[in-house]
Structures are given as C-alpha cells and as structure tokens.
Write an enzyme that holds these catalytic residues in place. Structure first.
Site, PDB file in Angstrom:
ATOM      1  N   TYR A  57       0.796  -1.143   0.321  1.00 41.49           N
ATOM      2  CA  TYR A  57       0.251   0.159   0.070  1.00 41.49           C
ATOM      3  C   TYR A  57       0.324   1.432  -0.201  1.00 41.49           C
ATOM      4  O   TYR A  57       0.234   1.966   0.064  1.00 41.49           O
ATOM      5  CB  TYR A  57      -0.986  -0.519   1.307  1.00 41.49           C
ATOM      6  CG  TYR A  57      -1.540  -1.417   1.496  1.00 41.49           C
ATOM      7  CD1 TYR A  57      -1.926  -2.492   0.901  1.00 41.49           C
ATOM      8  CD2 TYR A  57      -2.169  -1.330   2.217  1.00 41.49           C
ATOM      9  CE1 TYR A  57      -2.987  -3.352   0.396  1.00 41.49           C
ATOM     10  CE2 TYR A  57      -3.138  -2.109   2.776  1.00 41.49           C
ATOM     11  CZ  TYR A  57      -3.393  -3.405   1.677  1.00 41.49           C
ATOM     12  OH  TYR A  57      -4.463  -4.165   2.071  1.00 41.49           O
ATOM     13  N   HIS A 119       1.117 -11.494   3.001  1.00 36.79           N
ATOM     14  CA  HIS A 119      -0.399 -10.803   2.221  1.00 36.79           C
ATOM     15  C   HIS A 119      -0.829 -12.406   1.262  1.00 36.79           C
ATOM     16  O   HIS A 119      -2.480 -11.812   1.444  1.00 36.79           O
ATOM     17  CB  HIS A 119       0.874 -10.028   1.231  1.00 36.79           C
ATOM     18  CG  HIS A 119      -0.745  -9.202   1.250  1.00 36.79           C
ATOM     19  ND1 HIS A 119      -0.562  -7.229   0.795  1.00 36.79           N
ATOM     20  CD2 HIS A 119      -1.838  -8.932   0.680  1.00 36.79           C
ATOM     21  CE1 HIS A 119      -1.256  -6.564   0.773  1.00 36.79           C
ATOM     22  NE2 HIS A 119      -2.132  -7.458   0.054  1.00 36.79           N
TER      23      HIS A 119
END
Ligand SMILES: NC(=O)c1ccc[n+]([C@@H]2O[C@H](COP(=O)([O-])OP(=O)(O)OC[C@H]3O[C@@H](n4cnc5c(N)ncnc54)[C@H](OP(=O)(O)O)[C@@H]3O)[C@@H](O)[C@H]2O)c1
Length: 282
Positions: A57, A119
């Site tokens: 991000y 992730h």
C-alpha cells in the site's frame, strides 16, 4: 452467529497469545500520502484503534504519522503490515520486513508492529516457507506481537505444519461478505482459534444497491454499509472497512446500536449459494 451486542472498544484474543486485537479495523488500501494521513486521523477521531496497512500500500509511514499527530501512544493503536513477496534469502526477507517495522514503529530498538501477515500465498511452498520464517523471527524478537496469513485456503494453512514453529497462525485475513462467505476456511479457522479478518467487507461499494441488502437496512434504519459491517461482526469476523471520506468513516463505525436478527442473518447468508460446511466435512 453470536448474539453479543459488541462495542467499538471490543477486542478479540489471538490464539496462544496474550495479544488482543480490536474487533473493528480501518483499511487503508489505495490511499496514499496526505489522503492516508487524513483518513487515519478521521478514523482515530471516530474511535477506530486498529489500522490495516501493507508493504504494497506504500502508506505505512503515513499511518504512523497519523497516530503520532493524533497524540496517541503507539501502544494504543493496533497496526498491521503484510509482506507481499519474499527476497532471495530468508535473511533478506526478514530485513525487508524490518523496514516495515521501522516505517510503522519508528527507529527505536523496541519498535514493533502488532500484526505482520503473509499477504498472499505467493508463489509456491518455498516462497511461503521463507516468508513465514521471516515473520516467526520477527515474533521471536518481539518486532511483531502477532503473525498471520492472508488469502490462505485450508490447504495452505495445513501445509504450514511442515515448516511452521508457530502454528496456527494468529490470523487469516480473507475476502468476506454476504456474497462470498468462504464457509470452508471460515469454519476451519474458527475450529483452530485463528482470528478471521474480513477484507473488502463493503464489497468495494459494488453491492450497496442490492435489493435484499436494502430491505434489511431499511428494517433497522441503517445504511447498507452499516448492515454489511454489522453482519461481519455478528459472523465473528474482524471487518476492515476502508473509506477516504470522514462522514463514511464515522458511519462505518456507527454499528453498535442495532442487532441483525437471526432471520435477517439467514437472509444475508442466503446471498452466497455455496453449500454450508460442517466441521465433519473438513
Ligand atoms: N489482504 C488482502 O489481500 C486485501 C485485499 C483487499 C483489501 N484488503 C484490506 O481490506 C480493506 C478494505 O477493503 P477494500 O478497500 O477493498 O474495500 P471495502 O472496504 O469493501 O470498500 C471500500 C469502498 O467502499 C466505499 N465506501 C466506504 N464506506 C462507504 C459507505 N459508508 N457508503 C458508501 N461507500 C462506502 C469506499 O469509497 P470512499 O473511500 O470514497 O469512501 C471504497 O470505494 C483494505 O483497505 C485493506 O486494508 C486486504
């Protein structure tokens, strides 16, 4: 389904750990720079104490800065990062994770993140093993208070037994909402005490006009988004709604003055037609 009322301050215990995680989180995917800083400040004002970030991000530093500017001690907010790819060796992978620890926790020796996740189960066994072992080292060195996985199937979590010193993972963060209930992995995680976090709990705003959802929302005088978050909480998940708008950030945390009835939970459950899984079927 649980019938507890819940409160914004609620926390859930992580398996084999003293750590507790706030039951509602704030997602910061696709908000960068000042927009991330302002959104996090709005979330902290609204009472969220749990922020879900990731290396991907590219906003970990802004999350930390928001906590600092808001005037909270680092220990008062639960922050998550995620590793997306392994480096060429376990040591380099660990060092790459340490960069996130510094971005989220600062330069002090005792800097930490609350939760570090793999992730996605990228790409094969060896890569998953290297990433998990890097996270185990962070946990051992108290640079992460908890470690977990994301987008993992039952098979991926079972596979971890071949290399994990820490098993089960504390958390599995997966895509969850009424249209995608992932019943098999949800039942499996709950059976093993793995906390299930729901990402994209608002279906990225793509289903807010759904007629069934609207009928349920009207029944409680709440918005479709609030019903989706309340649904997630009542399913025993930890929802991570994202918004870059202060009014919506507040709206999404205003879900503690109503209870979705078991009949309406069944109605929302029926939006995902895949068969229910029982523990015996695992
Ligand atoms: N582990 C993973 O692989 C993974 C994948 C995806 C997401 N995540 C995590 O989960 C978090 C949430 O998922 P997400 O960002 O994909 O989607 P989401 O939270 O389901 O939906 C976000 C979208 O809904 C809109 N929205 C928010 N509140 C609203 C409201 N009250 N009324 C109407 N629209 C509203 C937002 O727009 P505005 O911003 O304009 O309000 C945004 O477009 C992410 O931020 C991230 O932290 C993890």
């Amino acid at each position: 389904m649980t019938t507890a009322k819940f409160a914004l301050e609620d926390t859930v215990p992580l398996p084999n750990s003293e750590v507790r995680m706030p039951r509602l989180g704030f997602g910061v995917y696709q908000i960068r720079g000042d927009a991330c800083l302002q959104s996090c400040l709005a979330a902290l004002r609204a009472g969220y104490r749990h922020i879900d970030s990731a290396q991907l991000y590219r906003n970990e530093a802004e999350v930390r800065e928001a906590i600092r500017r808001f005037g909270l001690d680092r220990s008062q907010v639960f922050v998550t990062s995620k590793i997306r790819f392994p480096e060429s060796t376990p040591d380099k992978t660990y060092r790459f994770c340490l960069k996130s620890v510094r971005r989220l926790g600062g330069e002090a020796e005792d800097a930490y993140v609350d939760l570090f996740l793999v992730h996605i189960p990228y790409r094969g066994f060896e890569e998953r093993k290297v990433m998990w072992q890097a996270l185990e080292r962070l946990l051992e060195e108290k640079k992460a208070r908890a470690i977990g996985v994301s987008n993992y199937s039952v098979e991926h979590i079972e596979e971890m037994k071949a290399y994990a010193k820490v098993w089960p993972p504390h958390v599995n963060q997966i895509l969850l909402h009424p249209w995608n209930q992932q019943r098999e992995v949800d039942v499996y995680c709950k059976k093993h005490g793995i906390v299930v976090q729901a990402f994209s709990p608002l279906v990225r705003a793509e289903k807010l006009d759904d007629p069934t959802l609207k009928v349920v929302a009207e029944r409680y005088g709440k918005t479709p988004a609030q019903v989706l978050i309340r649904y997630s909480l009542q399913k025993g998940w930890v929802p991570l709604p994202k918004s870059a708008k202060e009014a919506r950030i507040k709206e999404n945390a205003d879900v503690y003055d109503f209870e979705i009835s078991s009949g309406d939970m069944d109605l929302l459950d029926s939006l995902d037609p895949t068969p229910h899984t029982t523990e015996q079927e695992e």
